[in-house]
Design a protein around this motif. Structure first.
Motif, PDB file in Angstrom:
ATOM      1  N   LEU A  18       0.828  -1.206   0.000  1.00  0.00           N
ATOM      2  CA  LEU A  18       0.000   0.000   0.000  1.00  0.00           C
ATOM      3  C   LEU A  18       0.860   1.253   0.000  1.00  0.00           C
ATOM      4  CD1 LEU A  18      -2.902  -0.975   2.438  1.00  0.00           C
ATOM      5  CD2 LEU A  18      -2.941  -0.889  -0.052  1.00  0.00           C
TER       6      LEU A  18
ATOM      7  N   GLN B  51     -10.302   2.169   1.447  1.00  0.00           N
ATOM      8  CA  GLN B  51     -10.200   3.301   2.364  1.00  0.00           C
ATOM      9  C   GLN B  51     -10.970   4.521   1.872  1.00  0.00           C
ATOM     10  OE1 GLN B  51      -6.101   4.029   3.476  1.00  0.00           O
ATOM     11  NE2 GLN B  51      -5.661   1.855   3.725  1.00  0.00           N
TER      12      GLN B  51
ATOM     13  N   VAL C  52      -0.657   4.911  -0.705  1.00  0.00           N
ATOM     14  CA  VAL C  52      -1.655   4.975   0.349  1.00  0.00           C
ATOM     15  C   VAL C  52      -1.566   6.334   1.045  1.00  0.00           C
ATOM     16  CG1 VAL C  52      -0.170   4.017   2.165  1.00  0.00           C
ATOM     17  CG2 VAL C  52      -2.661   3.710   2.296  1.00  0.00           C
TER      18      VAL C  52
ATOM     19  N   ILE D  30      -7.922  -2.679   1.675  1.00  0.00           N
ATOM     20  CA  ILE D  30      -7.641  -1.652   0.671  1.00  0.00           C
ATOM     21  C   ILE D  30      -8.730  -0.589   0.553  1.00  0.00           C
ATOM     22  CG2 ILE D  30      -6.312  -3.304  -0.694  1.00  0.00           C
ATOM     23  CD1 ILE D  30      -8.695  -3.304  -2.688  1.00  0.00           C
TER      24      ILE D  30
ATOM     25  N   SER E 171      -5.498   1.937  -2.409  1.00  0.00           N
ATOM     26  CA  SER E 171      -6.395   2.239  -1.295  1.00  0.00           C
ATOM     27  C   SER E 171      -7.654   2.979  -1.742  1.00  0.00           C
ATOM     28  CB  SER E 171      -5.661   3.050  -0.219  1.00  0.00           C
ATOM     29  OG  SER E 171      -5.129   4.246  -0.761  1.00  0.00           O
TER      30      SER E 171
END
Length: 264
Positions: free
Chosen positions: A36, A220, A41, A218, A205
């Protein structure tokens, strides 16, 4: 050999810089966290975050710079390589594109290796079955994007200066990053542009997944983009750039002057 050494050196340095804070932390690190991190991320739709992302693209820019001149030398009169038939050009191009795709896959995976080795030596790496699934998607998505952009640089270099083709590809990617500001899901109609912005597909993400365990790690930010969507999107773009490169290479004459120095 020089290209391979350049990729190893650039990939090692830039990937370690990207994960330096994780490596210096005393806490355990999962492979998922590492993947990530390498896939941006924490990126939001705000300009400061997007500006920070432009620096995190440097590992990709390095690959594009090193591998972006694979075609040019074969079309210079300074080279003894000539194509006598279009059919032979297609065979040559297929070989070059396979080599480029393989290099893209290996480089995308290699970006994880330096940090993984350090974490393993420190006994701080955590692995799981789901981590390998997420890693597989990461390698697939990033290798396809590297293949798309580097193939584009290669065939553009046959028409314009090699440096100009790299600048065009890099500048386009930076503009696409900043364009994400206007593609927030809350922006109504403008949000529809998010799914056709390739940079959005690089941020894992921002994805969802039909696999519940993968989605848990993942998902988010809600964008409506799934991991499978991104793979399919990049496969489609790859097909387009392959067809365009075939068209250009089969019709490109030997370059009778050095377009880098403009000396005949």
């Amino acid at each position: 050999m020089k290209r391979r050494n350049g990729l190893i050196a650039a990939g090692t340095v830039l990937s370690l810089v990207a994960t330096l804070d994780m490596l210096l932390s005393p806490e355990s690190v999962s492979l998922i966290d590492l993947v990530l991190r390498m896939s941006y991320v924490g990126t939001s739709f705000e300009f400061p975050s997007l500006f920070n992302m432009t620096f995190r693209l440097f590992p990709l820019f390095a690959f594009q710079a090193i591998m972006g001149n694979s075609y040019y030398d074969y079309f210079c009169t300074g080279s003894v390589y000539y194509f006598s038939r279009c059919q032979l050009r297609k065979k040559w191009l297929a070989k070059k594109q396979f080599e480029l795709l393989l290099a893209s896959i290996l480089y995308s995976a290699f970006l994880l290796v330096p940090s993984l080795l350090i974490l393993i030596m420190q006994q701080r790496l955590m692995l799981s079955r789901i981590a390998w699934t997420i890693t597989g998607y990461y390698v697939a998505i990033f290798s396809l994007w590297l293949f798309i952009t580097t193939t584009t640089i290669n065939f553009l270099s046959l028409k314009i200066k090699e440096v100009a083709s790299y600048a065009f590809a890099t500048g386009s990617q930076l503009l696409l990053v900043m364009a994400l500001k206007f593609c927030e899901p809350e922006n109504g109609a403008a949000a529809r542009l998010l799914s056709i912005n390739p940079i959005a597909h690089l941020i894992l993400s921002w994805h969802n997944s039909p696999i519940n365990e993968v989605d848990f790690y993942i998902h988010q930010i809600e964008t409506g983009i799934s991991l499978n969507d991104s793979v399919a999107f990049f496969l489609g773009l790859s097909s387009v750039v392959v067809l365009v490169s075939i068209f250009i290479v089969c019709r490109q004459e030997i370059i009778s002057s050095n377009i880098e120095t403009e000396v005949a």
